[in-house]
Enzyme design. Structure first.
Site, mmCIF file in Angstrom:
data_model
loop_
_atom_site.group_PDB
_atom_site.id
_atom_site.type_symbol
_atom_site.label_atom_id
_atom_site.label_comp_id
_atom_site.label_asym_id
_atom_site.label_seq_id
_atom_site.Cartn_x
_atom_site.Cartn_y
_atom_site.Cartn_z
ATOM 1 N N GLY A 64 3.998 8.143 1.084
ATOM 2 C CA GLY A 64 4.847 7.050 1.520
ATOM 3 C C GLY A 64 4.379 5.712 0.996
ATOM 4 O O GLY A 64 3.353 5.594 0.327
ATOM 5 N N THR A 65 5.160 4.689 1.319
ATOM 6 C CA THR A 65 4.887 3.330 0.866
ATOM 7 C C THR A 65 4.892 2.408 2.073
ATOM 8 O O THR A 65 5.672 2.594 3.007
ATOM 9 C CB THR A 65 5.963 2.870 -0.134
ATOM 10 O OG1 THR A 65 6.066 3.841 -1.176
ATOM 11 C CG2 THR A 65 5.611 1.529 -0.737
ATOM 12 N N VAL A 66 4.020 1.391 2.047
ATOM 13 C CA VAL A 66 3.958 0.413 3.123
ATOM 14 C C VAL A 66 4.380 -0.947 2.566
ATOM 15 O O VAL A 66 3.887 -1.386 1.524
ATOM 16 C CB VAL A 66 2.535 0.317 3.721
ATOM 17 C CG1 VAL A 66 2.492 -0.741 4.817
ATOM 18 C CG2 VAL A 66 2.105 1.672 4.272
ATOM 19 N N LYS A 102 6.326 1.246 7.333
ATOM 20 C CA LYS A 102 5.930 2.508 6.711
ATOM 21 C C LYS A 102 7.190 3.300 6.344
ATOM 22 O O LYS A 102 7.995 3.643 7.196
ATOM 23 C CB LYS A 102 5.065 3.307 7.696
ATOM 24 C CG LYS A 102 4.459 4.576 7.160
ATOM 25 C CD LYS A 102 3.546 5.165 8.248
ATOM 26 C CE LYS A 102 2.941 6.480 7.831
ATOM 27 N NZ LYS A 102 2.089 7.039 8.926
ATOM 28 N N GLY A 115 0.782 5.867 -0.845
ATOM 29 C CA GLY A 115 0.287 6.932 -1.712
ATOM 30 C C GLY A 115 1.378 7.938 -1.967
ATOM 31 O O GLY A 115 2.569 7.593 -2.009
ATOM 32 N N GLY A 116 0.972 9.200 -2.098
ATOM 33 C CA GLY A 116 1.935 10.243 -2.415
ATOM 34 C C GLY A 116 2.944 10.496 -1.307
ATOM 35 O O GLY A 116 4.055 10.936 -1.555
ATOM 36 N N GLY A 131 0.825 -1.207 0.000
ATOM 37 C CA GLY A 131 0.000 0.000 0.000
ATOM 38 C C GLY A 131 0.850 1.244 0.000
ATOM 39 O O GLY A 131 2.081 1.192 -0.026
ATOM 40 N N ASP A 176 -7.256 13.009 13.489
ATOM 41 C CA ASP A 176 -7.567 12.644 12.104
ATOM 42 C C ASP A 176 -8.370 11.342 12.053
ATOM 43 O O ASP A 176 -8.019 10.414 11.335
ATOM 44 C CB ASP A 176 -6.277 12.512 11.292
ATOM 45 C CG ASP A 176 -6.517 12.634 9.784
ATOM 46 O OD1 ASP A 176 -7.598 13.127 9.389
ATOM 47 O OD2 ASP A 176 -5.634 12.250 9.009
#
Length: 403
Positions: free
Chosen positions: A95-97, A111, A92-93, A90, A207
């Protein structure tokens, strides 16, 4: 003479060949050693820098945590096969998991940030400082962190079943069963109540939204992503901060005053309840009159006409519990923070809804009165005004907040 010169050349060539080879190999070894030394120095620099920030965060709490939570870069590289793209699960803009297996056989989600900016580093350090001191079954567990890289790496327990948002917003006509939605909301409420009142220094998540709620194989909720979270000292009723959060879930009063309290999480949780009841995204929904999801929900609730916006599956499976959950949501998204219930009160009411005994209705009614929930009977509909809020308050709630 010519044969002598040729022999001399050949002899010198044969003799110097190994020397040249040795020189080349020596140069390569020296270069490799210098690179390793430079990389080691850089890792030590980042470790010192990041560990200093972490210790500063923990200085008033548990400084020893910084030591036991450390994982080496070598360990994480081994766990992910050097961050192989096949291990990517997984991101997005920002970071990457990656999925990995540590040497102690714990399966973890690692992460890794794509962005090298101070705010990202601060958020990672903040997340370590908070999660390293938390132990709750409905909050994602942090196994450790790596500080030997410019932006720290975090290793969480691996939760395999996606996010609440993934399950809620599918293309299928049916989503999570009502009993699962009710239980999941109760688990989130338990986690937030724990953060607000059961830890030594209260924590505001800042959040809360479906994409930050992970679900395991049993659909147990795990609150995640504490990068924006803040401590609130017990002797303070709030703290002034730069506004952070997600459009649609952001507490209007926090947005306009910059004052962060537990009530801000309560508002976000109320919006999440509305989303679970309707399967509509608050950031995208607009009614034919131009109202946002929260405003439309409150208007229909006040007119006892909520079925217009509810998920048909909720209407079919939820029965009388739907009205109670809608009332809880309406209380959580009141404009004035001091009029909202605490997460502990919300947790108790949701717990009562799931308790199969004869006194449930009385307990819910008693808790509702404690929280001063709005009533949705005919008197509410036929009062001096059918609106839940004043025009000024409606504008605040339905506005698209500039970011």
């Amino acid at each position: 003479m010519q044969f002598y010169n040729l022999g001399l050349i050949i002899g010198l060539s044969v003799a110097s060949g190994p020397c040249i080879l040795l020189l080349v190999l020596g140069a390569l070894l020296i270069s490799r050693h210098l690179k390793q030394r430079k990389a080691r120095a850089l890792r030590e620099k980042f470790f010192s820098q990041n560990r200093g920030q972490l210790l500063k965060q923990l200085v008033s709490h548990r400084a020893d945590i910084a030591e036991r939570m450390l994982i080496s870069l070598e360990e994480l590289e081994k766990a992910t096969n050097n961050f192989d793209q096949a291990r990517r699960v997984g991101g997005g803009g920002h970071g990457t998991v990656y999925k990995g297996i540590l040497s102690d056989l714990h399966v973890v989600a690692i992460k890794k940030s794509n962005i090298v900016v101070k705010r990202e580093i601060d958020e990672f350090i903040n997340e370590v400082a908070i999660l390293s001191q938390i132990n709750h079954r409905n909050i994602v567990k942090l196994h450790g962190c790596c500080l030997e890289i410019q932006v720290p790496l975090l290793a969480y327990e691996f939760i395999s079943n996606g996010t609440l948002s993934d399950h809620l917003h599918t293309e299928e006509p049916r989503s999570l069963a009502w009993k699962d939605r009710l239980r999941i909301t109760n688990e989130i409420a338990k986690a937030l109540a724990y953060l607000h009142s059961a830890v030594s220094v209260p924590v505001i998540h800042r959040d809360i939204k479906p994409s930050n709620i992970l679900l395991d194989e049993a659909l147990t909720a795990k609150v995640s992503d504490f990068g924006a979270s803040r401590y609130i000292p017990i002797d303070q009723t709030g703290t002034a901060t730069a506004v952070q959060g997600t459009i649609g879930y952001l507490d209007p009063m926090y947005y306009y005053t910059g004052r962060l309290t537990e009530n801000s999480d309560v508002y976000s949780f109320g919006v999440l309840l509305v989303e679970l009841l309707t399967r509509r995204k608050p950031s995208l929904y607009r009614s034919s009159e131009g109202d946002g999801l929260v405003m439309q929900f409150l208007t229909l609730l006040a007119h006892d006409n909520l079925s217009e916006i509810l998920d048909p599956q909720v209407v079919e499976e939820g029965g009388g519990q739907v009205k109670e959950v809608a009332t809880i949501a309406a209380s959580c998204i009141k404009l004035r923070g001091e009029e909202r219930p605490t997460m502990r009160q919300v947790e108790m009411t949701l717990e009562a809804l799931q308790t199969p005994n004869e006194s449930v209705s009385e307990l819910i009614e008693e808790t509702n009165e404690t929280m001063n929930y709005p009533r949705t009977n005919k008197r509410a509909k036929q009062g001096e005004s059918s609106r839940c809020y004043s025009l000024e308050e409606e504008v605040l709630l339905s506005a698209t907040y500039p970011r």
